[in-house]
Design a protein around this motif. Structure first.
Motif, PDB file in Angstrom:
ATOM      1  N   GLU A  67       0.847  -1.197   0.000  1.00 37.56           N
ATOM      2  CA  GLU A  67       0.000   0.000   0.000  1.00 37.56           C
ATOM      3  C   GLU A  67       0.882   1.246   0.000  1.00 37.56           C
ATOM      4  O   GLU A  67       1.856   1.333   0.751  1.00 37.56           O
ATOM      5  CB  GLU A  67      -0.900   0.006   1.237  1.00 37.56           C
ATOM      6  CG  GLU A  67      -1.865  -1.159   1.304  1.00 37.56           C
ATOM      7  CD  GLU A  67      -2.660  -1.176   2.584  1.00 37.56           C
ATOM      8  OE1 GLU A  67      -3.641  -1.937   2.658  1.00 37.56           O
ATOM      9  OE2 GLU A  67      -2.301  -0.440   3.540  1.00 37.56           O
ATOM     10  N   SER A  91      -4.421   6.915  -2.868  1.00 37.25           N
ATOM     11  CA  SER A  91      -3.994   5.630  -2.337  1.00 37.25           C
ATOM     12  C   SER A  91      -3.859   4.614  -3.474  1.00 37.25           C
ATOM     13  O   SER A  91      -4.773   4.457  -4.276  1.00 37.25           O
ATOM     14  CB  SER A  91      -5.006   5.122  -1.300  1.00 37.25           C
ATOM     15  OG  SER A  91      -4.667   3.836  -0.833  1.00 37.25           O
ATOM     16  N   THR A 126      -2.757   0.563  -4.279  1.00 38.75           N
ATOM     17  CA  THR A 126      -2.398  -0.779  -3.839  1.00 38.75           C
ATOM     18  C   THR A 126      -1.786  -1.529  -5.009  1.00 38.75           C
ATOM     19  O   THR A 126      -2.417  -1.661  -6.066  1.00 38.75           O
ATOM     20  CB  THR A 126      -3.620  -1.546  -3.321  1.00 38.75           C
ATOM     21  OG1 THR A 126      -4.178  -0.852  -2.203  1.00 38.75           O
ATOM     22  CG2 THR A 126      -3.241  -2.960  -2.900  1.00 38.75           C
TER      23      THR A 126
END
Length: 355
Positions: free
Chosen positions: A139, A173, A175
């Motif tokens: 992450e 964000s 991932t």
């Protein structure tokens, strides 16, 4: 009406007028202090309030944000990309402009800019996100910031002049698919004094590739092995690759001497994280007297109880200034007081003249 009565009537009227002028100026300053910019930033073509992406290494994505001014006055604003860090005790913190670029912030091409944002208007800015080919699974986070370029005057306590900068940020964000590796390293332990009470700080580093929310227990024992205190640890989020700490506030001052700390932390999702059964801690006398403060304001609602008899006083409180007769000494109060003293000084002369 006698001359003396007319004199006192004139004096009282003058004082009332001065009080009214001071109150008018104070009210105007407070009103000006409340006129803070109403800014906002939001993602475009995103289902949530921030960008939450799953991308493979080598992927490029163009994203867009909307920068809005919802107030009734134009604002000079500043926008830039910033690092995401972890707060003390957990939670998200956004770095300042000019901080050294770290982590995912280097993946984003978003030029810093200062510009005028008109009242009740919005502008869009597009930027490019590139995930490097050699990126490991895990992450990653960065942020886009919108803030007022200059501080807005705001009324403070006791006549103190403050400057308020309005700042909003959204996270980006990413991932990268692959194996998750939760890991946490316990660092150094230190002791400090807040007011006249003890505070223990334990540094933590998220060495894994996913965010964590550590919980557990901290047990403090003295040199004889007696348990002095036990504190439940419950932290907010620590983001992958970031370093932070948690703080244990105590109900009083720990006695001087040698202690041992046992710490066991885990995560509800990831399981056991880190254990430190015997970390040494030495508490020595403070180099200078420490002013007592409102400890509840800094420590939060929960404090660690101390299971030991207090030794001789270790903190010497310094005398604190208090308001005179319960009245806060502000520039406005000083102005009125000075005017009153001047009038009283001339009062005998005026009385002789009226006679």
């Amino acid at each position: 009406m006698t001359r003396t009565n007319r004199l006192f009537t004139y004096t009282a009227s003058t004082l009332m007028l001065m009080f009214a002028l001071v109150l008018l100026g104070t009210g105007r300053a407070a009103a000006e202090g409340q006129a803070v910019p109403q800014l906002g930033i939001c993602p475009i073509d995103s289902a949530g309030t921030y960008f939450d992406l799953t991308l493979e290494p080598g992927t490029m994505r163009e994203l867009t944000v909307e920068l809005g001014n919802y107030g009734s006055s134009p604002v000079q604003v500043r926008t830039y990309v910033a690092n995401v860090n972890s707060l003390v005790n957990g939670g998200m913190s956004v770095g300042a402009e000019g901080d050294m670029t770290s982590g995912m912030t280097a993946w984003i091409t978003y030029p810093s800019e200062v510009f005028r944002l008109e009242a009740r208007s919005a502008q869009r800015r597009s930027f490019v996100l590139r995930v490097p080919l050699d990126t490991s699974p895990g992450e990653y986070m960065a942020s886009i910031v919108l803030q007022s370029d200059k501080g807005t005057p705001a009324s403070g306590v006791g006549g103190l002049s403050l400057s308020q900068v309005v700042r909003h940020a959204i996270t980006v964000s990413v991932t990268v698919p692959g194996a998750q590796r939760p890991a946490l390293t316990i660092g150094t332990v230190t002791h400090s004094i807040v007011g006249d009470k003890s505070m223990i700080h334990v540094s933590l580093h998220n060495t894994g590739n996913v965010r964590l929310q550590p919980t557990g227990d901290l047990v403090l024992t003295d040199s004889s092995g007696k348990e002095v205190s036990r504190f439940p640890v419950s932290m907010g989020t620590i983001y992958a690759g970031t370093t932070t700490s948690f703080e244990v506030p105590f109900a009083g001052m720990l006695n001087l001497g040698d202690y041992t700390i046992a710490l066991d932390l885990s995560d509800a999702k990831s399981g056991p994280l880190a254990q430190a059964p015997a970390m040494p801690l030495q508490i020595v006398a403070p180099p200078t007297p420490v002013m007592p403060t409102d400890f509840a304001a800094t420590a939060g609602p929960q404090v660690a109880r101390i299971n030991q008899a207090p030794s001789s006083p270790q903190v010497v409180p310094s005398p604190a200034l208090t308001p005179f007769l319960g009245i806060a000494i502000t520039p406005d109060v000083l102005l009125v007081g000075l005017a009153f003293l001047i009038l009283m000084a001339f009062l005998p002369m005026l009385r002789r003249r009226w006679r």
